[in-house]
Design a protein around this motif. Structure first.
Motif, PDB file in Angstrom:
ATOM      1  N   ALA A   1       0.808  -1.220   0.000  1.00  0.00           N
ATOM      2  CA  ALA A   1       0.000   0.000   0.000  1.00  0.00           C
ATOM      3  C   ALA A   1       0.838   1.266   0.000  1.00  0.00           C
ATOM      4  CB  ALA A   1      -0.935   0.006   1.212  1.00  0.00           C
ATOM      5  N   ASN A   2       2.142   1.160   0.312  1.00  0.00           N
ATOM      6  CA  ASN A   2       2.962   2.366   0.384  1.00  0.00           C
ATOM      7  C   ASN A   2       4.419   2.028   0.088  1.00  0.00           C
ATOM      8  OD1 ASN A   2       4.181   1.449   2.935  1.00  0.00           O
ATOM      9  ND2 ASN A   2       2.160   1.903   3.807  1.00  0.00           N
ATOM     10  N   ASP A   3       5.225   3.075  -0.022  1.00  0.00           N
ATOM     11  CA  ASP A   3       6.632   2.889  -0.369  1.00  0.00           C
ATOM     12  C   ASP A   3       7.414   2.170   0.724  1.00  0.00           C
ATOM     13  OD1 ASP A   3       6.556   3.967  -2.890  1.00  0.00           O
ATOM     14  OD2 ASP A   3       7.140   5.985  -2.270  1.00  0.00           O
ATOM     15  N   THR A   4       7.050   2.392   1.979  1.00  0.00           N
ATOM     16  CA  THR A   4       7.767   1.731   3.062  1.00  0.00           C
ATOM     17  C   THR A   4       7.616   0.212   2.963  1.00  0.00           C
ATOM     18  OG1 THR A   4       7.376   3.632   4.509  1.00  0.00           O
ATOM     19  CG2 THR A   4       8.039   1.582   5.567  1.00  0.00           C
ATOM     20  N   ALA A   5       6.407  -0.236   2.673  1.00  0.00           N
ATOM     21  CA  ALA A   5       6.173  -1.671   2.515  1.00  0.00           C
ATOM     22  C   ALA A   5       6.906  -2.211   1.293  1.00  0.00           C
ATOM     23  CB  ALA A   5       4.682  -1.950   2.400  1.00  0.00           C
ATOM     24  N   ARG A   6       6.900  -1.448   0.198  1.00  0.00           N
ATOM     25  CA  ARG A   6       7.618  -1.887  -1.003  1.00  0.00           C
ATOM     26  C   ARG A   6       9.120  -1.977  -0.742  1.00  0.00           C
ATOM     27  NH1 ARG A   6       3.220   0.403  -3.742  1.00  0.00           N
ATOM     28  NH2 ARG A   6       3.806   2.523  -3.194  1.00  0.00           N
TER      29      ARG A   6
ATOM     30  N   GLY B   1      10.543  -2.632   2.079  1.00  0.00           N
ATOM     31  CA  GLY B   1      10.756  -3.831   2.870  1.00  0.00           C
ATOM     32  C   GLY B   1      10.770  -5.084   2.024  1.00  0.00           C
ATOM     33  N   ALA B   2       9.832  -5.160   1.082  1.00  0.00           N
ATOM     34  CA  ALA B   2       9.770  -6.335   0.213  1.00  0.00           C
ATOM     35  C   ALA B   2      11.012  -6.438  -0.669  1.00  0.00           C
ATOM     36  CB  ALA B   2       8.514  -6.273  -0.645  1.00  0.00           C
ATOM     37  N   TYR B   3      11.447  -5.310  -1.221  1.00  0.00           N
ATOM     38  CA  TYR B   3      12.650  -5.325  -2.059  1.00  0.00           C
ATOM     39  C   TYR B   3      13.874  -5.756  -1.248  1.00  0.00           C
ATOM     40  CZ  TYR B   3      10.359  -2.976  -5.996  1.00  0.00           C
ATOM     41  OH  TYR B   3       9.551  -2.662  -7.059  1.00  0.00           O
ATOM     42  N   SER B   4      13.964  -5.288  -0.005  1.00  0.00           N
ATOM     43  CA  SER B   4      15.082  -5.660   0.847  1.00  0.00           C
ATOM     44  C   SER B   4      15.093  -7.163   1.118  1.00  0.00           C
ATOM     45  CB  SER B   4      15.014  -4.890   2.169  1.00  0.00           C
ATOM     46  OG  SER B   4      16.067  -5.264   3.026  1.00  0.00           O
ATOM     47  N   ILE B   5      13.918  -7.721   1.385  1.00  0.00           N
ATOM     48  CA  ILE B   5      13.804  -9.153   1.637  1.00  0.00           C
ATOM     49  C   ILE B   5      14.214  -9.952   0.404  1.00  0.00           C
ATOM     50  CG2 ILE B   5      12.153 -11.012   2.097  1.00  0.00           C
ATOM     51  CD1 ILE B   5      10.591  -8.831   3.747  1.00  0.00           C
ATOM     52  N   LEU B   6      13.758  -9.518  -0.764  1.00  0.00           N
ATOM     53  CA  LEU B   6      14.111 -10.220  -1.998  1.00  0.00           C
ATOM     54  C   LEU B   6      15.606 -10.122  -2.273  1.00  0.00           C
ATOM     55  CD1 LEU B   6      11.084  -9.165  -4.229  1.00  0.00           C
ATOM     56  CD2 LEU B   6      11.595 -11.471  -3.395  1.00  0.00           C
ATOM     57  N   ALA B   7      16.196  -8.968  -1.986  1.00  0.00           N
ATOM     58  CA  ALA B   7      17.639  -8.809  -2.179  1.00  0.00           C
ATOM     59  C   ALA B   7      18.403  -9.807  -1.325  1.00  0.00           C
ATOM     60  CB  ALA B   7      18.064  -7.383  -1.836  1.00  0.00           C
TER      61      ALA B   7
ATOM     62  N   ILE C   1      16.970   0.473  -2.289  1.00  0.00           N
ATOM     63  CA  ILE C   1      17.783   1.637  -1.951  1.00  0.00           C
ATOM     64  C   ILE C   1      17.180   2.912  -2.531  1.00  0.00           C
ATOM     65  CG2 ILE C   1      19.999   2.758  -2.435  1.00  0.00           C
ATOM     66  CD1 ILE C   1      21.311   0.027  -2.006  1.00  0.00           C
ATOM     67  N   ALA C   2      16.646   2.822  -3.736  1.00  0.00           N
ATOM     68  CA  ALA C   2      16.025   3.995  -4.361  1.00  0.00           C
ATOM     69  C   ALA C   2      14.872   4.524  -3.507  1.00  0.00           C
ATOM     70  CB  ALA C   2      15.538   3.647  -5.765  1.00  0.00           C
ATOM     71  N   ILE C   3      14.076   3.622  -2.956  1.00  0.00           N
ATOM     72  CA  ILE C   3      12.962   4.046  -2.105  1.00  0.00           C
ATOM     73  C   ILE C   3      13.491   4.595  -0.787  1.00  0.00           C
ATOM     74  CG2 ILE C   3      10.912   3.292  -0.842  1.00  0.00           C
ATOM     75  CD1 ILE C   3      10.436   1.227  -3.026  1.00  0.00           C
ATOM     76  N   ALA C   4      14.506   3.947  -0.216  1.00  0.00           N
ATOM     77  CA  ALA C   4      15.087   4.432   1.041  1.00  0.00           C
ATOM     78  C   ALA C   4      15.631   5.852   0.875  1.00  0.00           C
ATOM     79  CB  ALA C   4      16.187   3.488   1.508  1.00  0.00           C
TER      80      ALA C   4
ATOM     81  N   LYS D   1      14.579   8.049  -1.360  1.00  0.00           N
ATOM     82  CA  LYS D   1      13.419   8.911  -1.557  1.00  0.00           C
ATOM     83  C   LYS D   1      12.772   9.287  -0.224  1.00  0.00           C
ATOM     84  CE  LYS D   1       8.716   8.752  -3.494  1.00  0.00           C
ATOM     85  NZ  LYS D   1       7.746   7.890  -4.245  1.00  0.00           N
ATOM     86  N   LEU D   2      12.694   8.316   0.703  1.00  0.00           N
ATOM     87  CA  LEU D   2      12.060   8.552   2.001  1.00  0.00           C
ATOM     88  C   LEU D   2      13.064   9.024   3.055  1.00  0.00           C
ATOM     89  CD1 LEU D   2       9.781   5.355   2.169  1.00  0.00           C
ATOM     90  CD2 LEU D   2       9.171   7.653   1.373  1.00  0.00           C
ATOM     91  N   ASP D   3      14.331   9.125   2.681  1.00  0.00           N
ATOM     92  CA  ASP D   3      15.417   9.515   3.587  1.00  0.00           C
ATOM     93  C   ASP D   3      15.483   8.576   4.792  1.00  0.00           C
ATOM     94  OD1 ASP D   3      17.630  10.995   4.347  1.00  0.00           O
ATOM     95  OD2 ASP D   3      16.455  12.453   5.505  1.00  0.00           O
ATOM     96  N   LEU D   4      15.376   7.279   4.550  1.00  0.00           N
ATOM     97  CA  LEU D   4      15.520   6.269   5.596  1.00  0.00           C
ATOM     98  C   LEU D   4      16.937   5.713   5.514  1.00  0.00           C
ATOM     99  CD1 LEU D   4      12.050   4.490   5.232  1.00  0.00           C
ATOM    100  CD2 LEU D   4      12.738   6.203   6.930  1.00  0.00           C
ATOM    101  N   GLN D   5      17.855   6.427   6.148  1.00  0.00           N
ATOM    102  CA  GLN D   5      19.273   6.161   5.962  1.00  0.00           C
ATOM    103  C   GLN D   5      19.724   4.815   6.523  1.00  0.00           C
ATOM    104  OE1 GLN D   5      21.511   8.050   4.140  1.00  0.00           O
ATOM    105  NE2 GLN D   5      19.600   9.006   3.484  1.00  0.00           N
ATOM    106  N   LEU D   6      19.211   4.432   7.695  1.00  0.00           N
ATOM    107  CA  LEU D   6      19.640   3.144   8.263  1.00  0.00           C
ATOM    108  C   LEU D   6      19.149   1.967   7.427  1.00  0.00           C
ATOM    109  CD1 LEU D   6      19.429   3.481  12.148  1.00  0.00           C
ATOM    110  CD2 LEU D   6      21.450   3.422  10.681  1.00  0.00           C
ATOM    111  N   ASN D   7      17.956   2.083   6.871  1.00  0.00           N
ATOM    112  CA  ASN D   7      17.465   1.032   5.978  1.00  0.00           C
ATOM    113  C   ASN D   7      18.329   0.949   4.732  1.00  0.00           C
ATOM    114  OD1 ASN D   7      14.946   2.365   7.430  1.00  0.00           O
ATOM    115  ND2 ASN D   7      14.483   0.206   7.142  1.00  0.00           N
ATOM    116  N   LYS D   8      18.753   2.106   4.243  1.00  0.00           N
ATOM    117  CA  LYS D   8      19.660   2.131   3.096  1.00  0.00           C
ATOM    118  C   LYS D   8      20.970   1.436   3.441  1.00  0.00           C
ATOM    119  CE  LYS D   8      22.289   5.309   0.150  1.00  0.00           C
ATOM    120  NZ  LYS D   8      22.566   6.729  -0.186  1.00  0.00           N
TER     121      LYS D   8
END
Length: 332
Positions: A97-102, A104-110, A129-132, A134-141
């Motif tokens: 439903a949102n970029d944060t969930a997407r 997470g899914a991309y990270s799991i697949l990676a 990483i592109a979504i991270a 965009k959302l400035d979620l640096q630790l997730n990146k």
């Protein structure tokens, strides 16, 4: 053998059994609150199947429901290895439903493609990483940069692997980035997450130097990683890093030190649930090699046989074959 080192570890993880139990309980509570039911069908050491039933009158839309599942079952999806489990993540991605969930899914697949296809892992890692960014979620990146580092190693691009990992370390070592994180697990603070990511990155950095054969530098960095992983309580990566130190000392022909660290690796492996011990056989194979180099052929063969046994139990056909080959070579 560098080939053995290449296949020996699966994706890194920062999960715990206690957290998984908490996640399942939380999921059960949410499903029951909306008139549904959640059942678990488990075959120890092989699989756990979660069966969720919801009435059509449930007030949660399917997209929102799948997003909740992604966040709740992060530790379960994070260890996805089978095609069926990965398909589940693709479904979540499709309905996110949102970029944060997407993200997470991309990270799991990676992470899931670590032992399957490095190019696919790089593709999904870049998406996440592109979504991270965009959302400035640096630790997730930073966490995804660690995964990218492993895939780049597997493709032979060592300079880019080093660049990705060191970039991740720079991000993770900045305490201000604790404010820039998403998808925290239940009970996990930003500080706890940052510690886990730092430990993960250093463990991948030592693995890179092991991968390219710089064993002295690898061991020095691995000792740093051990301290960080202990602080983070990351048992899985402690097992893998101790094993790497043992392999490094083996390559340097320091057999007593190699044996000490491989036994430390087995100690931490013994604390892991069965479904995260896929590469346990690699540790026994290394111990067999150490004993062989020390001239103790009986203990060498005993550990080679143990490597075959546990690899078969963990359904690791590649390592089973390699361990069997060693047994055949050492048989009279």
């Amino acid at each position: 053998m560098k080939y053995i080192n290449e296949i020996k570890r699966n994706q890194k993880s920062v999960q715990s059994v206690h957290l998984c139990k908490s996640v399942i309980q939380t999921s059960y509570d949410i499903v029951k609150a909306h008139g549904g039911d959640l059942r678990v069908d488990t075959k120890e050491g092989e699989r756990s199947e979660f069966i969720i039933q919801l009435p059509t009158r449930s007030i949660i839309s399917m997209k929102k429901y799948l997003t909740i599942l992604l966040l709740l079952f992060w530790p379960v999806f994070g260890k996805a290895q089978t095609r069926q489990q990965m398909d589940s993540v693709f479904i979540v991605l499709q309905h996110a439903a949102n970029d944060t969930a997407r993200m997470g899914a991309y990270s799991i697949l990676a992470g899931s493609y670590d032992d399957i296809n490095a190019d696919s892992g790089l593709y999904y890692g870049n998406k996440g990483i592109a979504i991270a960014e965009k959302l400035d979620l640096q630790l997730n990146k930073a966490q995804m940069l660690a995964l990218m580092g492993v895939h780049l190693m597997k493709t032979g691009n060592y300079p880019e692997a080093l660049r990705a990992i060191t970039q991740g370390i720079k991000i993770a070592e900045d305490p201000s980035n604790e404010k820039k994180t998403g998808n925290l697990q239940k009970g996990q603070t930003p500080q706890m997450y940052r510690r886990s990511v730092i430990g993960l990155l250093y463990s991948f950095l030592e693995y890179l130097y092991l991968f390219v054969g710089n064993y002295e530098k690898q061991i020095a960095i691995a000792q740093q990683a051990i301290l960080l992983l202990e602080l983070a309580g990351d048992t899985l990566n402690l097992a893998g890093t101790y094993d790497d130190i043992g392999v490094g000392y083996l390559k340097l022909n320091k057999f007593d030190s190699a044996l000490f660290y491989e036994q430390k690796a087995l100690y931490y492996v013994s604390k892991l649930p069965l479904d995260t011990r896929k590469f346990e056989g690699g540790t026994y194979k290394s111990i067999g090699t150490i004993y062989e180099k020390m001239g103790n052929l009986d203990l060498a063969k005993q550990n080679y046989l143990k490597a075959v046994e546990v690899s078969e139990l963990r359904d690791n056909s590649r390592l089973t074959g390699l361990a069997s080959l060693f047994v055949c070579q050492k048989s009279p």
